[in-house]
Design an enzyme around this catalytic site. Structure first.
Site, short mmCIF file in Angstrom:
data_model
loop_
_atom_site.label_atom_id
_atom_site.label_comp_id
_atom_site.label_asym_id
_atom_site.label_seq_id
_atom_site.Cartn_x
_atom_site.Cartn_y
_atom_site.Cartn_z
CG ASP A 37 -1.53 1.99 8.56
OD1 ASP A 37 -2.17 3.00 8.17
OD2 ASP A 37 -0.58 1.51 7.92
CE LYS A 43 5.65 1.99 5.79
NZ LYS A 43 4.38 2.16 5.04
CG ASP A 94 2.92 5.00 5.98
OD1 ASP A 94 3.97 5.32 5.40
OD2 ASP A 94 2.44 3.85 5.88
CD GLU A 105 -0.17 -1.87 9.08
OE1 GLU A 105 0.39 -1.44 10.11
OE2 GLU A 105 0.32 -1.78 7.95
CG HIS A 122 -0.89 -5.48 4.38
ND1 HIS A 122 -0.45 -4.71 5.43
CD2 HIS A 122 -0.34 -4.93 3.26
CE1 HIS A 122 0.32 -3.74 4.97
NE2 HIS A 122 0.40 -3.85 3.66
CB SER A 160 -0.97 -0.03 1.18
OG SER A 160 -0.36 0.31 2.39
P1 PGA Z 1 3.07 -1.36 2.94
O1 PGA Z 1 2.15 -1.02 4.19
O2 PGA Z 1 4.41 -1.76 3.44
O3 PGA Z 1 2.31 -2.46 2.27
O4 PGA Z 1 3.11 -0.13 2.09
C1 PGA Z 1 2.61 -0.68 5.44
C2 PGA Z 1 1.93 0.56 5.95
O5 PGA Z 1 1.05 1.14 5.29
O6 PGA Z 1 2.30 1.03 7.03
ZN ZN Z 2 0.80 2.81 6.84
#
Ligand code: PGA
Ligand code: ZN
Length: 430
Positions: free
Chosen positions: A247, A342, A317, A167, A158, A45
């Site tokens: 999330d 990330k 995010d 999440e 996911h 995502s």
């Molecule tokens: P992704 O999702 O690693 O599939 O992008 C993780 C998130 O959105 O935090």
């Molecule tokens: Zn996220």
């Protein structure tokens, strides 16, 4: 002696990630015999403004998902540009890669090629110094073990269920040490498995991409309720010991041409979505909500923050994509109180560290994060300790690619011994 840090070779190969997709590994060796190895993760995502992950697109191999071009870019373009440089000059090396790439979003060499190299360089320098990566990056200040946010119910992109929210995490805040916090989370994870099996049957304990269960549920409240039951059954309190984080990854259930959010089998307009979050946090012990609106909606986040920011951490995010320019924009109108970090969203280690610094300077909580497609690479565990937390998000306490990070944090905790501090003990929660 400093010759020891000179980069002697850079090599790369295609390996496989936790979803069975090809991904890129980079190995960097120094004259002094230090070796750094890093593997790029991959999101499902992904934010619109993330740096670009280069895929081959050759449908006759790996259905187009191969990364042989990225591997070739490391060998043919990056290696000649950084061989012979001092591996400790991380910023200089990252800048060179950005220049060789020459695009805004790293689409030419691929952010996957660049981040794997960037992390491998840091690991090679740390290995040459014979110190762990977290200490190489954080020096003597690095001693705070992060609070884990463990995603134990998976929905959205996911999982194959109907949950719109991606999440559902448990956050063990009220413990003395990281290992005790992780123990509580593991107990709850196992309890959740029994709760789900009893309530929904054996097929409810299949897991999603991040190791959390992916039960056949539709309603957000349903998922939160089974989490609360599991926390309670284990004898933990949910106000002070184990909280819940979500999330939403709302871009995934936002229908742009209709300007609505499809959640819980309903279509909500922007204002209704805002009310939905307000009701949810008044009913449940929620610590944070990530990406509550679609990724372009800086104002929507700010409005929600204004309304519930005294109780809940609003996290960006897809909104902020580990990019300092996006974070500045979010800071300007007070959109967020926390940000996901990330490294592969931006593509280099030094840009990742700059983003963390900008967040910390402005009182924004940093959550160092995995991706849904992962590997045994545990760099994020080291980055989380190097910057003294406060949070890490790295999935359920199950599946090797997730436990690789938790296990590394346990090793770091042991290594630091009485010097270590659990972030849950010192972080001031909203
Ligand atoms: P992704 O999702 O690693 O599939 O992008 C993780 C998130 O959105 O935090
Ligand atoms: Zn996220």
């Amino acid at each position: 002696m400093s010759n020891a840090y000179i980069i002697k070779y850079v090599d790369s190969l295609q390996v496989v990630d936790s979803r069975g997709d090809p991904t890129i590994e980079v190995v960097v060796g120094t004259v002094g015999g230090g070796i750094g190895r890093a593997i790029a993760p991959a999101g499902a995502s992904r934010g619109k403004y993330e740096a670009v992950e280069l895929r081959d697109g050759n449908l006759s191999r790996y259905k187009g998902r191969g990364v042989e071009k990225a591997v070739g870019n490391v060998i043919n373009f990056i290696a000649p540009a950084i061989q012979g440089l001092d591996s400790r000059k991380q910023r200089e090396i990252d800048k060179i890669m950005i220049q060789v790439d020459g695009t805004q979003n790293k689409e030419k060499l691929g952010a996957n090629a660049i981040i794997a190299t960037s992390l491998a360089v840091a690991k090679a320098a740390a290995d040459t110094s014979k110190i762990p990566l977290f200490q190489y990056l954080g020096g003597i200040r690095a001693r705070v073990l992060p609070i884990p946010m463990l995603n134990i119910i998976n929905g959205g992109a996911h999982a194959g269920n109907e949950l719109a929210v991606q999440e559902f995490m448990i956050v063990p805040i009220g413990f003395d040490t990281f290992s005790e916090a992780l123990r509580a989370a593991i107990e709850i994870y196992k309890e959740l498995k029994s709760v789900l099996k009893e309530k929904y049957g054996a097929h409810a304990i299949n897991v999603g991409d991040e190791g959390g269960f992916a039960p056949p549920m539709k309603f957000v409240k349903e998922a939160i309720e089974v989490l609360l039951t599991s926390i309670k059954n284990c004898g933990y309190e949910y106000e002070n010991q184990v909280k819940i984080s979500l999330d939403a990854a709302a871009s995934q259930f936002y229908i742009e041409n209709k300007n609505i959010y499809r959640i819980d089998g309903r279509d909500l307009k922007h204002e209704e979505m805002l009310e939905y979050w307000k009701d949810l946090v008044s009913e449940f012990p929620i610590l944070s909500i990530e990406d509550p609106f679609q990724e372009g909606d800086f104002e929507g986040y700010a409005k929600l923050r204004k309304e519930i920011g005294d109780k809940v951490i609003i996290v960006g995010d897809d909104l902020t994509v580990t990019n300092t320019e996006m974070l500045k924009k979010a800071l300007h109108i007070n959109s967020v109180m926390g940000v996901i970090v990330k490294p592969n969203q931006v593509g280099t280690l030094s840009e990742t560290l700059d983003f963390i610094e900008l967040a910390k300077l402005n009182g924004i909580a940093t959550i160092i994060s995995h991706r849904s497609g992962e590997s045994e690479d545990n760099s994020i565990a080291h980055i989380a300790v190097a910057v003294n937390g406060p949070f890490i998000k790295t999935g359920a306490p199950a599946r090797g690619e997730r436990t690789a990070k938790y296990n590394e944090l346990l090793r770091i905790e042991k290594y630091l011994a009485s010097e270590s501090v659990y972030a849950g003990k010192i972080y001031k929660f909203v």
